[in-house]
Design a protein around this motif. Structure first.
Motif, PDB file in Angstrom:
ATOM      1  N   SER B  76       0.833  -1.195   0.000  1.00  9.97           N
ATOM      2  CA  SER B  76       0.000   0.000   0.000  1.00  9.97           C
ATOM      3  C   SER B  76       0.867   1.245   0.000  1.00  9.97           C
ATOM      4  O   SER B  76       2.057   1.210   0.317  1.00  9.97           O
ATOM      5  CB  SER B  76      -0.929   0.013   1.219  1.00  9.97           C
ATOM      6  OG  SER B  76      -0.177   0.056   2.413  1.00  9.97           O
ATOM      7  N   ARG B  95     -12.231   4.004  -4.733  1.00 13.85           N
ATOM      8  CA  ARG B  95     -12.603   2.916  -5.649  1.00 13.85           C
ATOM      9  C   ARG B  95     -12.051   3.123  -7.064  1.00 13.85           C
ATOM     10  O   ARG B  95     -12.145   2.240  -7.910  1.00 13.85           O
ATOM     11  CB  ARG B  95     -14.124   2.679  -5.685  1.00 13.85           C
ATOM     12  CG  ARG B  95     -14.899   3.619  -6.603  1.00 13.85           C
ATOM     13  CD  ARG B  95     -16.385   3.463  -6.374  1.00 13.85           C
ATOM     14  NE  ARG B  95     -17.157   4.307  -7.270  1.00 13.85           N
ATOM     15  CZ  ARG B  95     -17.317   5.617  -7.127  1.00 13.85           C
ATOM     16  NH1 ARG B  95     -16.738   6.225  -6.119  1.00 13.85           N
ATOM     17  NH2 ARG B  95     -18.050   6.322  -7.969  1.00 13.85           N
ATOM     18  N   GLU B 116      -8.089   3.017  -2.026  1.00 15.99           N
ATOM     19  CA  GLU B 116      -8.856   2.187  -1.093  1.00 15.99           C
ATOM     20  C   GLU B 116      -9.664   3.021  -0.110  1.00 15.99           C
ATOM     21  O   GLU B 116     -10.798   2.697   0.215  1.00 15.99           O
ATOM     22  CB  GLU B 116      -7.894   1.270  -0.344  1.00 15.99           C
ATOM     23  CG  GLU B 116      -8.550   0.209   0.513  1.00 15.99           C
ATOM     24  CD  GLU B 116      -7.531  -0.754   1.077  1.00 15.99           C
ATOM     25  OE1 GLU B 116      -7.709  -1.964   0.941  1.00 15.99           O
ATOM     26  OE2 GLU B 116      -6.541  -0.267   1.679  1.00 15.99           O
ATOM     27  N   ARG B 135      -3.989   0.891  -2.601  1.00 13.82           N
ATOM     28  CA  ARG B 135      -3.554  -0.512  -2.543  1.00 13.82           C
ATOM     29  C   ARG B 135      -2.906  -0.864  -3.864  1.00 13.82           C
ATOM     30  O   ARG B 135      -3.481  -0.607  -4.935  1.00 13.82           O
ATOM     31  CB  ARG B 135      -4.760  -1.420  -2.273  1.00 13.82           C
ATOM     32  CG  ARG B 135      -4.436  -2.902  -2.223  1.00 13.82           C
ATOM     33  CD  ARG B 135      -3.550  -3.246  -1.037  1.00 13.82           C
ATOM     34  NE  ARG B 135      -4.258  -3.071   0.219  1.00 13.82           N
ATOM     35  CZ  ARG B 135      -4.981  -4.037   0.799  1.00 13.82           C
ATOM     36  NH1 ARG B 135      -5.093  -5.220   0.237  1.00 13.82           N
ATOM     37  NH2 ARG B 135      -5.570  -3.804   1.946  1.00 13.82           N
TER      38      ARG B 135
END
Lengths: 110, 140
Positions: B76, B95, B116, B135
């Motif tokens: 991440s 998203r 994320e 991510r």
């Protein structure tokens, strides 16, 4: 050109005090907005935050006792001039052998 | 001698999932960036024949057998930033997926990521600041 401080007068809540020193201060919070995009050896960036009301600190020769918390009209005139409604945030007075009764006070202008 | 990340540029451009191409991008002054590298995925192939310690005995202790599968998981990038004039709701990035790049005089990072999560806060006497977590992914 330098200006003499002689002739400076101070009044607060209708009373004129014999001042021996007058100090006026301003302050402004600065928020650090420095980020990684600034090159090495670059200068920090700041954004204005809260401003603090102007503060006036005086030393005087008088038996007048000023009381912290009292508000009133304040005026400084002579070599420089400021005026407004002020609140006394701190005051003290004392006397010593061979000396005048001396006092000091701090005001915050509204 | 240590290295500095000052003078860095950060760019994230992505698109929202779906058939329509909706592009999103990050706007802000980055004050911090941390990269958590992916973790290697391993399969535990330790056999039952490997010794163990039983009560009252001192059987030899065996070693676990971990086999890398060749895949990785996790990974991440967290970006801390100061909000800039014109910066929109960071939730609009969540998203989305796309390319993230961080280039500084000392090192560069370019990753394909999925946005994320995002958060932002405003407090008295402080600048508005936020944090976005991406991510890492191989999805394109």
């Amino acid at each position: 050109m330098a200006v003499s401080a002689q002739g400076l007068t101070f009044t607060f809540a209708g009373s004129t005090l014999t001042v021996t020193s007058v100090q006026v201060s301003d302050s402004q919070d600065l928020l650090d907005a420095t980020h990684l995009g600034i090159a090495p050896n670059g200068k920090r960036e700041f954004v204005g935050g809260f401003a603090t009301n102007r503060e006036v600190q005086i030393d005087y020769i008088s038996s007048t006792i000023l009381t912290a918390g009292i508000s009133g009209a304040m005026s400084v005139s002579g070599p420089f001039a400021i005026s407004g409604t002020a609140t006394c945030s701190a005051a003290s007075i004392g006397g010593s052998v061979g000396d005048f009764v001396r006092g000091s006070a701090t005001f915050r202008l509204a | 001698m240590g290295v500095t990340a000052q003078g860095a540029t950060f760019l994230y451009t992505g698109r929202l999932p779906g058939p329509a191409f909706v592009q999103v991008s990050f706007v802000g002054s980055v004050v911090g960036l941390s990269v958590q590298s992916p973790q290697a995925e391993v399969a535990d192939m330790t056999g039952v024949g490997v010794g163990g310690v039983f009560r009252g005995t001192h059987d030899p202790v065996g070693h676990a057998v971990l086999v890398p599968t060749g895949s990785w998981t996790g990974g991440s990038v967290t970006v801390d930033y100061l909000k800039k004039p014109g910066g929109g709701d960071p939730q609009s990035l969540v998203r989305s997926y796309g390319s993230l790049s961080f280039a500084s005089p000392s090192h560069n990072v370019t990753k394909t990521v999925v946005c994320e999560s995002a958060s932002e806060e405003a407090r008295t006497g402080e600048l508005v600041k936020g944090s976005i977590t991406f991510r890492l992914t191989d999805f394109t």
